[in-house]
Design a protein around this motif. Structure first.
Motif, PDB file in Angstrom:
ATOM      1  N   ARG A 136      -8.077  31.850   7.755  1.00 35.04           N
ATOM      2  CA  ARG A 136      -7.281  30.712   7.321  1.00 35.04           C
ATOM      3  C   ARG A 136      -6.970  29.862   8.551  1.00 35.04           C
ATOM      4  NH1 ARG A 136      -8.816  32.695   3.372  1.00 35.04           N
ATOM      5  NH2 ARG A 136      -7.677  33.406   1.541  1.00 35.04           N
ATOM      6  N   ASN A 137      -7.322  28.576   8.491  1.00 35.34           N
ATOM      7  CA  ASN A 137      -6.983  27.655   9.569  1.00 35.34           C
ATOM      8  C   ASN A 137      -5.512  27.278   9.462  1.00 35.34           C
ATOM      9  OD1 ASN A 137      -9.637  27.580  10.541  1.00 35.34           O
ATOM     10  ND2 ASN A 137     -10.200  25.902   9.187  1.00 35.34           N
ATOM     11  N   VAL A 138      -4.760  27.440  10.573  1.00 35.82           N
ATOM     12  CA  VAL A 138      -3.314  27.194  10.532  1.00 35.82           C
ATOM     13  C   VAL A 138      -2.869  26.340  11.710  1.00 35.82           C
ATOM     14  CG1 VAL A 138      -2.858  29.364   9.315  1.00 35.82           C
ATOM     15  CG2 VAL A 138      -2.759  29.317  11.799  1.00 35.82           C
ATOM     16  N   VAL A 139      -1.793  25.593  11.503  1.00 34.51           N
ATOM     17  CA  VAL A 139      -1.113  24.862  12.575  1.00 34.51           C
ATOM     18  C   VAL A 139       0.381  25.128  12.454  1.00 34.51           C
ATOM     19  CG1 VAL A 139      -2.847  23.030  12.763  1.00 34.51           C
ATOM     20  CG2 VAL A 139      -0.895  22.739  11.221  1.00 34.51           C
ATOM     21  N   ILE A 140       1.095  24.963  13.569  1.00 40.40           N
ATOM     22  CA  ILE A 140       2.548  25.147  13.611  1.00 40.40           C
ATOM     23  C   ILE A 140       3.189  23.820  13.989  1.00 40.40           C
ATOM     24  CG2 ILE A 140       4.460  26.312  14.766  1.00 40.40           C
ATOM     25  CD1 ILE A 140       2.633  28.707  15.192  1.00 40.40           C
ATOM     26  N   ILE A 141       4.222  23.441  13.243  1.00 36.44           N
ATOM     27  CA  ILE A 141       4.984  22.232  13.541  1.00 36.44           C
ATOM     28  C   ILE A 141       6.329  22.661  14.110  1.00 36.44           C
ATOM     29  CG2 ILE A 141       5.867  20.057  12.645  1.00 36.44           C
ATOM     30  CD1 ILE A 141       2.813  20.431  12.364  1.00 36.44           C
ATOM     31  N   GLY A 142       6.572  22.311  15.369  1.00 39.08           N
ATOM     32  CA  GLY A 142       7.809  22.691  16.036  1.00 39.08           C
ATOM     33  C   GLY A 142       7.527  23.574  17.250  1.00 39.08           C
ATOM     34  N   ARG A 143       8.477  23.578  18.179  1.00 38.63           N
ATOM     35  CA  ARG A 143       8.336  24.416  19.379  1.00 38.63           C
ATOM     36  C   ARG A 143       9.690  25.003  19.739  1.00 38.63           C
ATOM     37  NH1 ARG A 143       4.031  24.336  22.578  1.00 38.63           N
ATOM     38  NH2 ARG A 143       3.461  22.233  21.890  1.00 38.63           N
ATOM     39  N   ASN A 144       9.865  26.268  19.404  1.00 45.54           N
ATOM     40  CA  ASN A 144      11.095  26.991  19.730  1.00 45.54           C
ATOM     41  C   ASN A 144      10.776  28.480  19.782  1.00 45.54           C
ATOM     42  OD1 ASN A 144      11.187  27.929  16.920  1.00 45.54           O
ATOM     43  ND2 ASN A 144      11.943  25.869  16.425  1.00 45.54           N
ATOM     44  N   LYS A 145      11.789  29.295  19.866  1.00 46.66           N
ATOM     45  CA  LYS A 145      11.565  30.729  20.021  1.00 46.66           C
ATOM     46  C   LYS A 145      10.816  31.326  18.828  1.00 46.66           C
ATOM     47  CE  LYS A 145      13.963  35.058  21.075  1.00 46.66           C
ATOM     48  NZ  LYS A 145      15.288  35.692  21.341  1.00 46.66           N
ATOM     49  N   LYS A 146      11.202  30.927  17.612  1.00 46.68           N
ATOM     50  CA  LYS A 146      10.563  31.484  16.412  1.00 46.68           C
ATOM     51  C   LYS A 146       9.117  31.021  16.274  1.00 46.68           C
ATOM     52  CE  LYS A 146      14.585  32.431  13.514  1.00 46.68           C
ATOM     53  NZ  LYS A 146      15.287  32.144  12.242  1.00 46.68           N
ATOM     54  N   THR A 147       8.873  29.746  16.562  1.00 48.22           N
ATOM     55  CA  THR A 147       7.492  29.254  16.452  1.00 48.22           C
ATOM     56  C   THR A 147       6.594  29.892  17.502  1.00 48.22           C
ATOM     57  OG1 THR A 147       7.977  27.335  17.855  1.00 48.22           O
ATOM     58  CG2 THR A 147       8.202  27.047  15.469  1.00 48.22           C
TER      59      THR A 147
END
Length: 450
Positions: A136-147
């Motif tokens: 599955r191709n995935v991206v993450i929106i946001g930059r913090n400890k959880k991401t």
């Protein structure tokens, strides 16, 4: 709009069911248990296995499922299996059955099913990690400890089968939502993971609308923001909590298998019992009135927006505008026999061949012409959500009065609202209810059946 790559992972659960039921029956046949009526036991134990499997969600194993969860599934499944196994003796009065042989049968089934379950789990994990299949191709929106933790899960837990393509921070001065959407579009991203703590209400709405209109799965990494207007699906990825915005019942393998089985059986009954003799009769009537083919074939959009040929009995004189304009009231293109078969919906019957071959379902959102799909996908918000499932010969919108010609914007908006309700609230009972109402409407007649 883009097209999602066709997957076959939905077959894993039906195949697993088949293998396990085969194991349950083979050992019952081989061991000297001394059944008085073997057929009764095989039927009883097969149905019993299916019922407790559905009850225990025994086949709901995801790519991020842990071994400890598999052990709990096996324990729960075989506690119930033990109970129904020995209940057979008293319920059907089988005094000559060997209790020792029955215990031996239980142990063998438990061991073999457990081995098969773990082997399939390991093979799928190795397949994703080493062969790079079922990704599955995935991206993450946001930059913090959880991401960052989630990013590590995607990059380190290769057996999960997530292909991490990028991370976008809304705090970046150069960040633009349009660039993010373009990246997702170009790289055919399957799943978007958004950190709620870095999104305002407007940005959340934009991501929801983009995901809905582009057949992309949107999931949230939660915080304390109060954004949950719907019932969300809560999952864990290696102890990272994840929320899914839309849980579509027909994306579940069991529901998908049940619906497909119903479609095959129902379509075969119609094809053999009705179309086998009705088609030659209509062929004579159609060709006597106007020259041309008996069947009308038109390209329409189906599941995941894939194009397919939709079949009907020809109800119009051959014309070059068939793929561009819907039939209207007193349409001069419609023949006399065509007027009758359209009023009674007989012209739709060849679509049971579409159902049998898997491009359509008996019940679902009605497929639209390619031209109209391209038009409405921009004019009507969340229009593309209807393409998360197979199109149907009939649907909820049709039995509620929204069939045929679209005369105003409210017609298509109300149709899409009902289509989305069906997608999000599917059940076999709802399908049966729609089929019954469709038959009633065909006999009563409908205002827009022209």
């Amino acid at each position: 709009m883009f097209f999602k790559q066709y997957r076959y992972s939905y077959l894993i659960t039906p195949i697993s069911y088949g293998i396990d039921i085969l194991i349950v029956n083979v050992f019952a046949y081989l061991l000297p248990i001394q059944f008085q009526t073997p057929v009764l036991f095989h039927t009883y134990i097969s149905l019993g296995w299916i019922v407790i499997s559905v009850r225990n969600e025994f086949y709901k194993v995801y790519r991020y499922t842990k071994v400890a969860y598999l052990l709990r599934l096996l324990f729960r499944q075989f506690v119930f299996f033990f109970l129904i196994l020995y209940a057979f003796i008293g319920f059907f009065k089988q005094p000559i059955i060997s209790r020792l042989a029955l215990a031996q049968y239980f142990v063998y089934v438990f061991l073999v099913v457990s081995i098969v379950k773990f082997l399939s789990y390991i093979i799928l994990s190795e397949y994703r990690e080493r062969v790079k299949g079922n990704l599955r191709n995935v991206v993450i929106i946001g930059r913090n400890k959880k991401t960052d933790q989630l990013k590590d899960v995607f990059n380190e837990q290769k057996q999960y089968g997530y292909n991490f393509l990028g991370q976008f921070s809304l705090q970046d001065e150069n960040f633009k939502l349009e660039d993010c959407f373009k990246f997702i579009h170009v790289n055919k991203v399957d799943e978007i993971y958004c950190s709620v703590s870095e999104l305002n209400d407007n940005e959340i709405t934009q991501f929801i609308n983009f995901a809905d209109n582009n057949l992309t799965t949107l999931k949230f990494i939660p915080d304390n923001k109060n954004i949950f207007a719907k019932k969300l699906k809560f999952e864990y990825y290696d102890y990272i909590p994840i929320l899914s915005l839309r849980d579509i019942p027909l994306h579940g393998p069991i529901n998908s298998f049940l619906k497909r089985s119903f479609d095959i059986i129902f379509s075969m009954i119609v094809i053999l019992g009705l179309l086998s003799w009705l088609t030659p009769l209509l062929a004579i009537l159609i060709t006597l009135e106007s020259k041309g083919p008996v069947f009308f074939r038109q390209t329409r959009n189906g599941i995941d927006n894939r194009e397919f040929y939709c079949y009907k009995f020809r109800s119009m004189a051959p014309n070059k505008d068939a793929d561009n304009y819907q039939a209207t009231k007193n349409d001069m293109r419609i023949t006399r026999i065509g007027k009758f078969i359209r009023a009674t919906s007989i012209d739709e019957l060849p679509q049971f061949y579409n159902v049998f071959f898997g491009t359509m379902s008996v019940v679902g959102p009605r497929p639209h012409m390619v031209k109209h799909t391209n038009e409405y996908s921009y004019r009507v918000d969340k229009y593309m959500v209807r393409h998360f499932v197979k199109p149907g010969i009939t649907g909820l919108a049709q039995v509620k009065g929204y069939r045929g010609e679209i005369e105003s914007q409210s017609d298509i908006q109300n149709r899409i609202k009902l289509d989305i309700f069906y997608v999000e609230n599917w059940s076999m009972f709802l399908d049966i209810k729609i089929i019954v109402q469709t038959v009633i409407n065909a006999f009563k007649g409908e205002a827009k059946a022209y």
